[in-house]
Design an enzyme around this catalytic site. Structure first.
Site, mmCIF file in Angstrom:
data_model
loop_
_atom_site.group_PDB
_atom_site.id
_atom_site.type_symbol
_atom_site.label_atom_id
_atom_site.label_comp_id
_atom_site.label_asym_id
_atom_site.label_seq_id
_atom_site.Cartn_x
_atom_site.Cartn_y
_atom_site.Cartn_z
ATOM 1 C CE LYS A 122 -3.689 2.133 2.527
ATOM 2 N NZ LYS A 122 -4.639 2.163 3.770
ATOM 3 C CE LYS B 119 -6.555 1.796 -0.725
ATOM 4 N NZ LYS B 119 -7.567 1.766 0.385
#
Length: 310
Positions: free
Chosen positions: A183, A235
């Site tokens: 992320k 992400k």
């Protein structure tokens, strides 16, 4: 002929719909930076979930939006059985049952008055180990509320292992973990901050990954797999397709990717101005994420795209 020889498929089952449930509202509330996306009341959440399931989406990922006055330094409402996220999870579990996968965002950022993903120590930095204790409490509450899959989005070291041990200790061995392995500290999260009513002060660069780094994502992946992750996530998706390919090539478990709020907003804004064909651009973006290696795509277009694909 093109359909016959297509190398990449996109089906409704590949898609997960992120949803927001807000405390203190009776009607859906529009999110201005994400046209077409809403903060839901409990009633409208149920209706939207039923529509998504009927369209064939693979899962629902729920985020909670508490009242500002209910936020505090440790995000206590996150583990409160009567907190808005846990009430929303119960509503989804009751409404859709086993017809789809009910997922929960297992992170404190929506619930803290400082907006960070963890507990702040006396030195002003996020205290990793104190945060893990809160994550376990949050995970247990979410599992009890009906979540099938927990999304560990906080990027704390050891979070997957801590939550796995906590779940197993109370017999929740069937509650699975979706680990946000890679992320990144992205500028494209901007609209999401409005969506969850974020109170963030500063940024999250001390615990989210540097967009300049690639090898780091594979170290994070290996750690999460060793700690027991059932699914891993990259992400954002569209700006990190190279990372997604690396992770997909290495992972021994299914791989998800999150087409985040800023990516949604860019396509939406360009389509509203007539600069691109909205439907074609949405589907192309989703196929691109799948082609790069995602088994699962979290996208705010999940229900609409599922209708198109059915």
């Amino acid at each position: 002929m093109r359909r016959l020889v297509a190398e990449t498929t996109l089906e409704p089952r590949h898609l997960v719909l992120p949803m927001f449930v807000a405390d203190g509202i009776d009607e859906p509330r529009a999110i201005s930076s994400m046209p077409g996306v809403y903060q839901h009341s409990l009633d409208s959440l149920r209706k939207a979930a039923v529509e998504a399931v009927a369209a064939g989406v693979g899962g629902l990922m729920l985020f909670g939006v508490p009242l500002p006055e209910d936020k505090d330094a440790t995000g206590s409402q996150a583990s409160d059985p009567d907190g808005i996220l846990n009430r929303g999870l119960r509503a989804l579990a009751e409404e859709v049952g086993d017809s789809t996968v009910v997922m929960a965002d297992t992170c404190l950022d929506e619930f803290t008055d400082h907006g960070h993903c963890g507990v702040i120590g006396t030195d002003g930095a996020v205290d990793n180990d104190a945060t893990l204790h809160r994550y376990v409490e949050m995970a247990l509450a979410q599992a009890e509320a009906g979540a099938d899959l927990l999304g560990t989005s906080g990027m704390m070291d050891g979070q997957v292992g801590a939550i796995r041990r906590g779940l197993d200790a109370v017999g929740r061995t069937d509650t699975a973990i979706l680990a946000y392995a890679a992320k990144y500290a992205s500028a494209f999260y901007g609209p999401f901050r409005e969506a969850v009513g974020s109170s963030l002060e500063g940024d999250r660069r001390t615990y989210q990954q540097d967009p300049a780094n690639r090898r780091e994502s594979l170290r994070e992946l290996d750690l999460d797999l060793a700690e027991g992750a059932d699914i891993v996530m990259v992400k954002p998706a569209m700006s990190y397709l190279d990372i997604l390919r690396d992770v997909a090539d290495r992972s021994t478990v299914p791989v998800a990717a999150y087409q985040i709020s800023g990516e949604y907003a860019m396509i939406t804004a360009a389509a509203e101005r007539g600069w691109i064909d909205r439907r074609a651009a949405v589907l192309e973006s989703l196929v691109g994420i799948r082609r790069a290696g995602a088994d699962i795509v979290l996208t705010y277009w999940a229900t609409e795209a599922a209708h198109w694909l059915s």
